[in-house]
Design a protein around this motif. Structure first.
Motif, PDB file in Angstrom:
ATOM      1  N   TYR A  93      58.446 174.412  69.050  1.00 53.14           N
ATOM      2  CA  TYR A  93      58.336 175.790  69.549  1.00 53.14           C
ATOM      3  C   TYR A  93      59.511 176.181  70.445  1.00 53.14           C
ATOM      4  N   LYS A  97      63.619 178.817  69.653  1.00 51.16           N
ATOM      5  CA  LYS A  97      64.115 179.978  70.399  1.00 51.16           C
ATOM      6  C   LYS A  97      65.647 180.010  70.396  1.00 51.16           C
ATOM      7  N   GLU A 167      56.068 188.513  68.656  1.00 48.09           N
ATOM      8  CA  GLU A 167      56.124 187.927  69.995  1.00 48.09           C
ATOM      9  C   GLU A 167      56.353 188.999  71.053  1.00 48.09           C
ATOM     10  N   GLU A 168      57.192 189.978  70.731  1.00 48.68           N
ATOM     11  CA  GLU A 168      57.460 191.056  71.680  1.00 48.68           C
ATOM     12  C   GLU A 168      56.197 191.876  71.939  1.00 48.68           C
ATOM     13  N   SER A 171      53.957 189.892  74.165  1.00 44.87           N
ATOM     14  CA  SER A 171      54.486 189.870  75.544  1.00 44.87           C
ATOM     15  C   SER A 171      54.176 191.173  76.268  1.00 44.87           C
ATOM     16  N   PRO A 177      53.785 182.413  77.197  1.00 46.61           N
ATOM     17  CA  PRO A 177      54.278 181.531  76.127  1.00 46.61           C
ATOM     18  C   PRO A 177      53.169 180.714  75.457  1.00 46.61           C
ATOM     19  N   ILE A 180      51.067 183.005  73.267  1.00 47.52           N
ATOM     20  CA  ILE A 180      51.830 183.399  72.074  1.00 47.52           C
ATOM     21  C   ILE A 180      51.866 182.258  71.062  1.00 47.52           C
ATOM     22  N   TYR A 185      51.780 182.111  66.763  1.00 43.00           N
ATOM     23  CA  TYR A 185      52.564 181.203  65.918  1.00 43.00           C
ATOM     24  C   TYR A 185      51.693 180.248  65.096  1.00 43.00           C
TER      25      TYR A 185
END
Length: 292
Positions: A93, A97, A167-168, A171, A177, A180, A185
């Motif tokens: 994970y 990024k 993800e945005e 958030s 995190p 998410i 994921y």
């Protein structure tokens, strides 16, 4: 109805041929395991048992140690695969990024790739296990392979394919995190998770060499290590204590039929698991291996 082209027919024939190459040895092994020792030794067993007998399986199933080792392997698969999956997810994970989101990404990626390309070898690994006092313990079977690097790379590439907008959005809604990862994921990663899970199951179930070098106690041996060490040979004292019926059963077993029975028994758990994961397998391999 779609007409078959010559190229399609060629592909089907080639696939059928490849399938038979894989299937025929398995059928031959099964046939030998159910045949008597004489027929197996003469090499007349093909795809069907000759002089059908269950002697090899009876000898194996009557062994108490067989079931002890079987449970050790089951325990190894449950704990080992769980550990592999947790560590793989937590490693893949952050590595998925960008370097702006995870500044140490390049350093950790080099470490991961280096460990995949270069191995310390058997002797250094043995010394580490010994220094950590893990010799002849269950943890010597699962901890050295806790981070399967190939699986990490597969899952990392799959995570990279998840749209950043998801993800945005999470958030903006206040998700951290951890939320998410678990709520966005992982639900989208079932094909990849099933693939690496299958890899881990096969690896732990089929592994025998680590049990051979790290485990000294017979009652701690995994199944593959145990059946690899089995022998059907008998000494004179054992034969003298047997009844005529037991002796006849033992004489019906040869190392070839006995080893074939081992192989057949070893395949059963994987054959039972694979159909449930097969629908995810190809998708997970393709999506995790290719990144645009």
């Amino acid at each position: 109805m779609k007409k078959l082209k010559a190229s399609d027919i060629f592909i089907y024939i080639a696939l059928l041929f490849c399938g038979l190459i894989c299937l025929i040895p398995i059928l031959n092994t099964i046939a030998i395991s159910f045949s008597d020792r004489t027929s197996a030794a003469l090499g007349i067993v093909k795809l069907w048992p000759v002089n059908f007998t269950l002697a090899s399986y009876k000898n194996m199933m009557e062994e108490t140690q067989f079931w002890v080792s079987f449970m050790v392997s089951v325990k190894r698969v449950i704990i080992g695969v769980s550990l592999n999956m947790v560590v793989t997810i937590l490693t893949a994970y952050p590595l998925s990024k960008t370097k702006y989101q995870f500044r140490m990404k390049n350093i950790y990626m080099w470490i991961v790739i280096f460990t995949m390309m270069f191995n310390g070898g058997l002797v250094p690994t043995f010394m580490v296990i010994n220094k950590l006092n893990m010799m002849d313990t269950f943890w010597a079977l699962v901890l050295p392979g806790a981070v399967p690097v190939f699986n990490v790379i597969l899952l990392m590439n799959f995570f990279k394919g998840v749209p950043p907008s998801l993800e945005e959005s999470a958030s903006i809604d206040g998700a951290g995190p951890w939320t998410i990862l678990t709520q966005v994921y992982l639900p989208l990663s079932k094909p990849s998770l099933a693939t690496i899970g299958l890899f881990s199951v096969v690896n732990h179930w089929n592994s025998y060499f680590d049990g051979k070098i790290y485990i000294n106690s017979v009652n701690k041996m995994p199944l593959q290590t145990y059946i690899q060490a089995l022998s059907s040979s008998l000494n004179a004292e054992q034969m003298a204590m047997m009844t005529a019926e037991e002796l006849q059963e033992q004489l019906a077993v040869s190392s070839l039929t006995f080893n074939s029975a081992k192989v057949v028994v070893s395949m059963i758990p994987i054959l039972l698991i694979y159909p449930f994961l097969q629908k995810y397998f190809v998708t997970g391999m393709v999506v995790g291996a290719v990144k645009e």
